[in-house]
Design a protein around this motif. Structure first.
Motif, PDB file in Angstrom:
ATOM      1  N   ILE A   3      33.437  16.483 -48.243  1.00  0.00           N
ATOM      2  CA  ILE A   3      33.176  17.166 -46.981  1.00  0.00           C
ATOM      3  C   ILE A   3      32.077  16.409 -46.254  1.00  0.00           C
ATOM      4  O   ILE A   3      31.157  15.874 -46.876  1.00  0.00           O
ATOM      5  CB  ILE A   3      32.784  18.642 -47.234  1.00  0.00           C
ATOM      6  CG1 ILE A   3      32.629  19.417 -45.931  1.00  0.00           C
ATOM      7  CG2 ILE A   3      31.519  18.742 -48.076  1.00  0.00           C
ATOM      8  CD1 ILE A   3      32.466  20.927 -46.153  1.00  0.00           C
ATOM      9  N   GLN A   4      32.214  16.311 -44.918  1.00  0.00           N
ATOM     10  CA  GLN A   4      31.223  15.596 -44.113  1.00  0.00           C
ATOM     11  C   GLN A   4      30.480  16.566 -43.221  1.00  0.00           C
ATOM     12  O   GLN A   4      31.069  17.492 -42.642  1.00  0.00           O
ATOM     13  CB  GLN A   4      31.876  14.519 -43.251  1.00  0.00           C
ATOM     14  CG  GLN A   4      30.854  13.680 -42.471  1.00  0.00           C
ATOM     15  CD  GLN A   4      31.495  12.637 -41.582  1.00  0.00           C
ATOM     16  OE1 GLN A   4      32.047  12.954 -40.547  1.00  0.00           O
ATOM     17  NE2 GLN A   4      31.400  11.378 -42.006  1.00  0.00           N
ATOM     18  N   PHE A   5      29.164  16.349 -43.114  1.00  0.00           N
ATOM     19  CA  PHE A   5      28.306  17.144 -42.237  1.00  0.00           C
ATOM     20  C   PHE A   5      27.664  16.240 -41.198  1.00  0.00           C
ATOM     21  O   PHE A   5      27.250  15.117 -41.503  1.00  0.00           O
ATOM     22  CB  PHE A   5      27.210  17.840 -43.047  1.00  0.00           C
ATOM     23  CG  PHE A   5      27.741  18.776 -44.087  1.00  0.00           C
ATOM     24  CD1 PHE A   5      28.152  20.054 -43.758  1.00  0.00           C
ATOM     25  CD2 PHE A   5      27.844  18.370 -45.416  1.00  0.00           C
ATOM     26  CE1 PHE A   5      28.650  20.918 -44.715  1.00  0.00           C
ATOM     27  CE2 PHE A   5      28.336  19.223 -46.379  1.00  0.00           C
ATOM     28  CZ  PHE A   5      28.750  20.504 -46.031  1.00  0.00           C
ATOM     29  N   SER A   6      27.577  16.740 -39.960  1.00  0.00           N
ATOM     30  CA  SER A   6      26.975  15.958 -38.874  1.00  0.00           C
ATOM     31  C   SER A   6      26.095  16.868 -38.033  1.00  0.00           C
ATOM     32  O   SER A   6      26.477  18.002 -37.719  1.00  0.00           O
ATOM     33  CB  SER A   6      28.056  15.345 -37.970  1.00  0.00           C
ATOM     34  OG  SER A   6      28.936  14.526 -38.700  1.00  0.00           O
ATOM     35  N   PRO A   7      24.909  16.382 -37.624  1.00  0.00           N
ATOM     36  CA  PRO A   7      24.080  17.188 -36.717  1.00  0.00           C
ATOM     37  C   PRO A   7      24.731  17.229 -35.343  1.00  0.00           C
ATOM     38  O   PRO A   7      25.369  16.260 -34.916  1.00  0.00           O
ATOM     39  CB  PRO A   7      22.758  16.430 -36.687  1.00  0.00           C
ATOM     40  CG  PRO A   7      23.130  15.007 -37.002  1.00  0.00           C
ATOM     41  CD  PRO A   7      24.311  15.084 -37.936  1.00  0.00           C
ATOM     42  N   ALA A  59      27.880  20.401 -37.666  1.00  0.00           N
ATOM     43  CA  ALA A  59      29.348  20.388 -37.725  1.00  0.00           C
ATOM     44  C   ALA A  59      29.793  19.936 -39.111  1.00  0.00           C
ATOM     45  O   ALA A  59      29.125  19.118 -39.744  1.00  0.00           O
ATOM     46  CB  ALA A  59      29.910  19.451 -36.660  1.00  0.00           C
ATOM     47  N   TRP A  60      30.922  20.473 -39.589  1.00  0.00           N
ATOM     48  CA  TRP A  60      31.452  20.057 -40.887  1.00  0.00           C
ATOM     49  C   TRP A  60      32.965  19.910 -40.814  1.00  0.00           C
ATOM     50  O   TRP A  60      33.635  20.539 -39.990  1.00  0.00           O
ATOM     51  CB  TRP A  60      31.074  21.055 -41.992  1.00  0.00           C
ATOM     52  CG  TRP A  60      31.652  22.438 -41.805  1.00  0.00           C
ATOM     53  CD1 TRP A  60      31.083  23.479 -41.142  1.00  0.00           C
ATOM     54  CD2 TRP A  60      32.920  22.907 -42.293  1.00  0.00           C
ATOM     55  NE1 TRP A  60      31.906  24.572 -41.170  1.00  0.00           N
ATOM     56  CE2 TRP A  60      33.035  24.256 -41.879  1.00  0.00           C
ATOM     57  CE3 TRP A  60      33.957  22.325 -43.020  1.00  0.00           C
ATOM     58  CZ2 TRP A  60      34.156  25.030 -42.179  1.00  0.00           C
ATOM     59  CZ3 TRP A  60      35.074  23.097 -43.323  1.00  0.00           C
ATOM     60  CH2 TRP A  60      35.170  24.427 -42.908  1.00  0.00           C
ATOM     61  N   ARG A  61      33.507  19.031 -41.674  1.00  0.00           N
ATOM     62  CA  ARG A  61      34.956  18.874 -41.797  1.00  0.00           C
ATOM     63  C   ARG A  61      35.266  18.293 -43.169  1.00  0.00           C
ATOM     64  O   ARG A  61      34.513  17.477 -43.707  1.00  0.00           O
ATOM     65  CB  ARG A  61      35.546  17.994 -40.699  1.00  0.00           C
ATOM     66  CG  ARG A  61      35.055  16.570 -40.677  1.00  0.00           C
ATOM     67  CD  ARG A  61      35.762  15.783 -39.580  1.00  0.00           C
ATOM     68  NE  ARG A  61      37.175  15.633 -39.886  1.00  0.00           N
ATOM     69  CZ  ARG A  61      38.139  15.586 -38.969  1.00  0.00           C
ATOM     70  NH1 ARG A  61      37.832  15.674 -37.687  1.00  0.00           N
ATOM     71  NH2 ARG A  61      39.388  15.437 -39.322  1.00  0.00           N
ATOM     72  N   THR A  62      36.384  18.735 -43.742  1.00  0.00           N
ATOM     73  CA  THR A  62      36.797  18.208 -45.037  1.00  0.00           C
ATOM     74  C   THR A  62      37.398  16.822 -44.855  1.00  0.00           C
ATOM     75  O   THR A  62      37.858  16.461 -43.760  1.00  0.00           O
ATOM     76  CB  THR A  62      37.815  19.141 -45.707  1.00  0.00           C
ATOM     77  OG1 THR A  62      38.929  19.343 -44.820  1.00  0.00           O
ATOM     78  CG2 THR A  62      37.183  20.484 -46.040  1.00  0.00           C
TER      79      THR A  62
END
Length: 198
Positions: free
Chosen positions: A167-171, A140-143
């Motif tokens: 930007i953040q990335f999460s498994p 998942a990603w979100r600015t």
């Protein structure tokens, strides 16, 4: 906002190696500055030489590759980033069969590159170029401002150059009854040398 593109890995054209030892799919490139690609190493043999290039490889599938050049050796292990000189005459020996490797090539000394599995939420700062490859696991990603978000599904990749915001990335954790994931999503960051770390 910086363009954030998510595409299928299968949409990438397949390029046969000059030496016939495998194939490559180019994820993104910035002229002679840098290139991110997925390589299928199919058999033992010499690696192509790229003078003036720093290389970083990360094995996504398979048991690994041993690179040897005169008195030097580099072991490409599963899910560990390994750097080496792209201009050297490396000879590759596969460990128990073919591998899939994520490769980053950059103009020597001009960029700082990291490749790592996304095991927990991680943020990438503005000014960096970024790629995420998800072969069998979802990310998942979100600015940072919340204006954009989405997922990188299995067999997809994300690419964004010169981020103008973090930007953040999460498994994405699978359900308990699903088989354990064989691979995790993998993050690549590229930034000019001498800048703040992404």
């Amino acid at each position: 906002m910086s363009a954030i593109e998510v595409r299928s890995v299968d949409s990438l054209p397949v390029e046969r190696w000059r030496n016939g030892g495998g194939v490559t799919r180019t994820i993104a490139a910035n002229g002679a500055h840098w290139r991110i690609s997925l390589a299928e190493v199919e058999r033992n043999g010499p690696y192509s030489r790229f003078e003036g290039i720093d290389r970083l490889s990360f094995v996504l599938r398979g048991a690994g590759v041993m690179l040897r050049e005169t008195d030097s050796a580099v072991m490409l292990k599963p899910f560990e980033a390994a750097g080496y000189d792209g201009g050297a005459q490396w000879n590759a020996t596969l460990i128990d069969g073919p591998v899939t490797a994520l490769n980053v090539m950059t103009a020597r000394g001009r960029y700082r590159v990291t490749i790592r599995a996304i095991t927990e939420p991680v943020s990438v700062l503005r000014g960096c170029s970024v790629a995420v490859v998800a072969l069998q696991a979802v990310c998942a990603w979100r600015t940072s401002d919340g204006d954009a978000e989405g997922n990188v599904e299995a067999n997809q990749f994300l690419i964004a150059e010169n981020l103008d915001r973090a930007i953040q990335f999460s498994p994405v954790v699978p359900a308990i009854d699903e088989p354990q994931r064989k691979t995790l999503p993998v993050l690549v960051t590229i930034e000019p040398a001498g800048t703040q770390e992404c």
